[in-house]
Design an enzyme around this catalytic site. Structure first.
Site, PDB file in Angstrom:
ATOM      1  N   TYR A 280      36.661 -11.610 -31.742  1.00  0.00           N
ATOM      2  CA  TYR A 280      35.718 -12.502 -31.056  1.00  0.00           C
ATOM      3  C   TYR A 280      36.325 -13.910 -30.934  1.00  0.00           C
ATOM      4  O   TYR A 280      36.402 -14.473 -29.833  1.00  0.00           O
ATOM      5  CB  TYR A 280      34.387 -12.548 -31.819  1.00  0.00           C
ATOM      6  CG  TYR A 280      33.496 -13.674 -31.407  1.00  0.00           C
ATOM      7  CD1 TYR A 280      32.936 -13.712 -30.129  1.00  0.00           C
ATOM      8  CD2 TYR A 280      33.236 -14.742 -32.274  1.00  0.00           C
ATOM      9  CE1 TYR A 280      32.135 -14.774 -29.743  1.00  0.00           C
ATOM     10  CE2 TYR A 280      32.435 -15.796 -31.895  1.00  0.00           C
ATOM     11  CZ  TYR A 280      31.887 -15.815 -30.630  1.00  0.00           C
ATOM     12  OH  TYR A 280      31.104 -16.862 -30.244  1.00  0.00           O
TER      13      TYR A 280
ATOM     14  N   SER B 236      29.303 -11.613 -28.614  1.00  0.00           N
ATOM     15  CA  SER B 236      29.497 -12.545 -29.737  1.00  0.00           C
ATOM     16  C   SER B 236      29.257 -11.933 -31.119  1.00  0.00           C
ATOM     17  O   SER B 236      28.900 -12.642 -32.055  1.00  0.00           O
ATOM     18  CB  SER B 236      28.600 -13.771 -29.557  1.00  0.00           C
ATOM     19  OG  SER B 236      27.255 -13.394 -29.620  1.00  0.00           O
TER      20      SER B 236
HETATM   21  N1  UFG Z   1      25.174 -13.844 -44.571  1.00  0.00           N
HETATM   22  C1  UFG Z   1      24.645 -13.215 -45.683  1.00  0.00           C
HETATM   23  N2  UFG Z   1      23.719 -12.235 -45.481  1.00  0.00           N
HETATM   24  C2  UFG Z   1      23.318 -11.836 -44.238  1.00  0.00           C
HETATM   25  C3  UFG Z   1      23.863 -12.479 -43.109  1.00  0.00           C
HETATM   26  C4  UFG Z   1      24.798 -13.482 -43.312  1.00  0.00           C
HETATM   27  O1  UFG Z   1      24.976 -13.535 -46.814  1.00  0.00           O
HETATM   28  O2  UFG Z   1      22.489 -10.930 -44.149  1.00  0.00           O
HETATM   29  C5  UFG Z   1      26.146 -14.915 -44.771  1.00  0.00           C
HETATM   30  C6  UFG Z   1      27.449 -14.663 -44.064  1.00  0.00           C
HETATM   31  O3  UFG Z   1      28.301 -13.873 -44.860  1.00  0.00           O
HETATM   32  C7  UFG Z   1      27.949 -16.090 -43.856  1.00  0.00           C
HETATM   33  C8  UFG Z   1      26.656 -16.901 -43.683  1.00  0.00           C
HETATM   34  O4  UFG Z   1      25.627 -16.083 -44.211  1.00  0.00           O
HETATM   35  O5  UFG Z   1      28.614 -16.538 -44.999  1.00  0.00           O
HETATM   36  C9  UFG Z   1      26.334 -17.193 -42.242  1.00  0.00           C
HETATM   37  O6  UFG Z   1      26.426 -15.967 -41.511  1.00  0.00           O
HETATM   38  P1  UFG Z   1      26.019 -15.827 -39.978  1.00  0.00           P
HETATM   39  O7  UFG Z   1      26.269 -14.415 -39.588  1.00  0.00           O
HETATM   40  O8  UFG Z   1      24.663 -16.391 -39.791  1.00  0.00           O
HETATM   41  O9  UFG Z   1      27.009 -16.803 -39.271  1.00  0.00           O
HETATM   42  P2  UFG Z   1      28.610 -16.789 -39.299  1.00  0.00           P
HETATM   43  O10 UFG Z   1      29.006 -18.029 -40.029  1.00  0.00           O
HETATM   44  O11 UFG Z   1      29.212 -15.540 -39.705  1.00  0.00           O
HETATM   45  O12 UFG Z   1      28.821 -16.858 -37.757  1.00  0.00           O
HETATM   46  C10 UFG Z   1      29.121 -17.991 -37.067  1.00  0.00           C
HETATM   47  C11 UFG Z   1      28.697 -17.807 -35.617  1.00  0.00           C
HETATM   48  C12 UFG Z   1      29.499 -16.710 -34.973  1.00  0.00           C
HETATM   49  C13 UFG Z   1      30.940 -17.001 -35.168  1.00  0.00           C
HETATM   50  C14 UFG Z   1      31.224 -17.108 -36.639  1.00  0.00           C
HETATM   51  C15 UFG Z   1      32.669 -17.344 -36.920  1.00  0.00           C
HETATM   52  O13 UFG Z   1      27.336 -17.486 -35.573  1.00  0.00           O
HETATM   53  O14 UFG Z   1      29.228 -16.654 -33.606  1.00  0.00           O
HETATM   54  O15 UFG Z   1      30.479 -18.174 -37.151  1.00  0.00           O
HETATM   55  O16 UFG Z   1      32.986 -17.096 -38.243  1.00  0.00           O
HETATM   56  F1  UFG Z   1      31.698 -16.020 -34.684  1.00  0.00           F
END
Ligand code: UFG
Length: 320
Positions: free
Chosen positions: A140, A76
Site C-alpha cells: 500500500y 487502502s
Molecule cells: N490496532 C490494535 N487493534 C486493532 C486495530 C489496530 O491494536 O484492532 C493498533 C495497530 O496495530 C496500530 C494502531 O492500533 O498500532 C493504529 O492502527 P490503525 O489500523 O488504526 O492505523 P495504522 O496506523 O495501521 O494505519 C495508518 C493508516 C493507514 C496507513 C498506515 C501506515 O490508517 O492507511 O497508517 O502504517 F497505511
C-alpha cells in the site's frame, strides 16, 4: 476564487468530508467514485455525482474544463496489499498514471493527492519530517510512493501544480460524514464498536514495543483539520512544482491511551485483550508538520484526542 473541481473518491470517508468543506467554501464539485468502498449516500448534497472509475470517468469529464482534481480514490488496506499486490499496483498506481495523462491531455492545472505516512515505513526518528527516507514496509505504502514519484515528474515536465498530503492517522467525523468501512481495520472505529455492543472486545496488537506502555503510538488527526489542509493546498499549488506535506498533530497516543479515551467518552468499560503484533506495524508514527504550518498556513484546530473520539462516537451512534 471559486474553483471547478473533480474529487475522486468523494463518496469515501476523507473524500466526503473534504467535499462538504469545499462546497461550504463555494467551490463547484463533481464527485467521481466507483462505490467499491464508498457509499452513494455519503456524497454531500450540492455535489454532482458520477459513478465510475477514477481515471476513465474523470477523463470523460475533464474536457468540460476543470481547475483541478483532488484524487482520494484508492485501495487502502495494508493487509490486503500484501496478499493481493496487483490490486494496489493496478488500482492505485496505474489508475493514477491514467488520471495524470488525462489531466495533461486536457490541460487541467492542479492536483491534490492523498499520500500517506506509510510511504516512510519504519522511521529512523520521531517526529517524521518530509525529508525522512521513504522505505515503505507494505505494498500500500509503496503504491502511494510510486504515485508521488510520478506526480513529481509530471509536474516538472508538464507544469502541473501538485500537492501530495501525507496523512497520519485520520479519525473523527463531520456531521453525517464519517468512517464506515465494510472491512474495518482502524483502531478507533473498532474500539467504538465494542462500546455499541457490535463487538465483544478490542485486541491490542503488541504490548512489547519500545514505547512508554509497550503499545504502538500513532498521531491522530481530525478529519476536518485534514480536509481543510486540502483547501489550503489548492490555494498554494504552484505551476511546475510538486509539494509534499505531512499532516498530523505532532503528538502520539498509544493504543492503550486511545482505548482509555474511548472508555471516558463512551462510559463503556471496553474490554481489551492482548494479541500478537500485526505484521508491518511500526512502533511509533508521529508527524512533523511544520512545513504545512509554515508554507500552507495550516493550523489544526481539533487536535484534542478526546474531541476527536467524541466526534467519532456521535457519528457511530447516529449511524445505528
Ligand atoms: N490496532 C490494535 N487493534 C486493532 C486495530 C489496530 O491494536 O484492532 C493498533 C495497530 O496495530 C496500530 C494502531 O492500533 O498500532 C493504529 O492502527 P490503525 O489500523 O488504526 O492505523 P495504522 O496506523 O495501521 O494505519 C495508518 C493508516 C493507514 C496507513 C498506515 C501506515 O490508517 O492507511 O497508517 O502504517 F497505511
Amino acid at each position: 476564487k471559486a474553483l471547478k473541481l473533480i474529487v475522486t473518491g468523494g463518496a469515501g470517508y476523507v473524500g466526503s468530508v473534504c467535499v462538504a468543506r469545499l462546497l461550504e467554501a463555494g467551490h463547484e464539485v463533481v464527485v467521481v467514485d466507483d462505490l467499491s468502498t464508498g457509499h452513494a449516500d455519503a456524497v454531500p448534497e450540492g455535489a454532482r455525482f458520477v459513478e465510475g472509475d477514477a481515471a476513465d470517468a474523470s477523463a470523460d469529464l475533464l474536457g468540460e474544463g476543470f481547475d483541478g482534481v483532488l484524487h482520494f480514490a484508492a485501495k487502502s488496506l495494508v493487509g490486503e496489499s500484501m496478499q493481493d499486490p496487483g490490486k494496489y499496483w493496478r488500482g492505485n498506481v496505474f489508475t493514477a498514471i491514467r488520471l495524470l495523462d488525462a489531466m495533461h491531455e486536457h490541460g487541467t492545472p492542479r492536483l491534490v493527492f492523498s499520500s500517506t505516512a506509510a510511504t516512510y515505513g519504519e522511521p529512523e526518528g520521531s517526529p517524521i519530517p518530509e525529508t525522512a527516507p521513504t522505505r515503505p514496509t507494505n505494498t500500500y505504502g509503496a503504491s502511494k510512493l510510486a504515485i508521488d514519484h510520478a506526480i513529481t515528474s509530471y509536474a516538472r515536465a508538464h507544469g502541473l501544480a501538485a500537492v501530495s498530503l501525507r496523512y497520519f492517522n485520520v479519525a473523527g467525523a463531520y456531521g453525517r460524514y464519517g468512517e464506515r468501512h465494510t472491512t474495518e481495520t482502524h483502531l478507533i472505529p473498532l474500539v467504538l464498536q465494542v462500546a455499541t455492543g457490535d463487538r465483544e472486545e478490542v485486541k491490542i496488537f503488541g504490548d512489547d514495543y519500545p514505547t512508554d506502555d509497550g503499545t504502538a503510538v500513532r498521531d491522530y488527526i481530525h478529519v476536518v483539520d485534514l480536509a481543510d489542509a486540502h483547501l489550503l493546498a489548492l490555494d498554494h499549488a504552484t505551476e511546475g512544482e510538486h509539494r509534499i506535506y505531512n499532516l498530523g498533530n505532532g503528538t502520539g497516543f498509544s493504543v492503550r491511551q486511545v482505548i482509555d479515551t474511548c472508555r471516558q467518552v463512551t462510559g463503556h468499560p471496553i474490554p481489551a485483550a492482548q494479541a500478537p503484533r500485526r505484521a508491518g506495524d511500526p512502533a511509533t508514527l508521529v508527524a512533523a508538520s511544520d512545513r504545512a504550518r509554515t508554507e500552507l498556513g495550516w493550523k489544526p484546530e481539533r487536535a484534542d484526542l478526546h474531541g476527536i473520539v467524541s466526534d467519532a462516537w456521535r457519528f457511530t451512534q447516529e449511524r445505528r
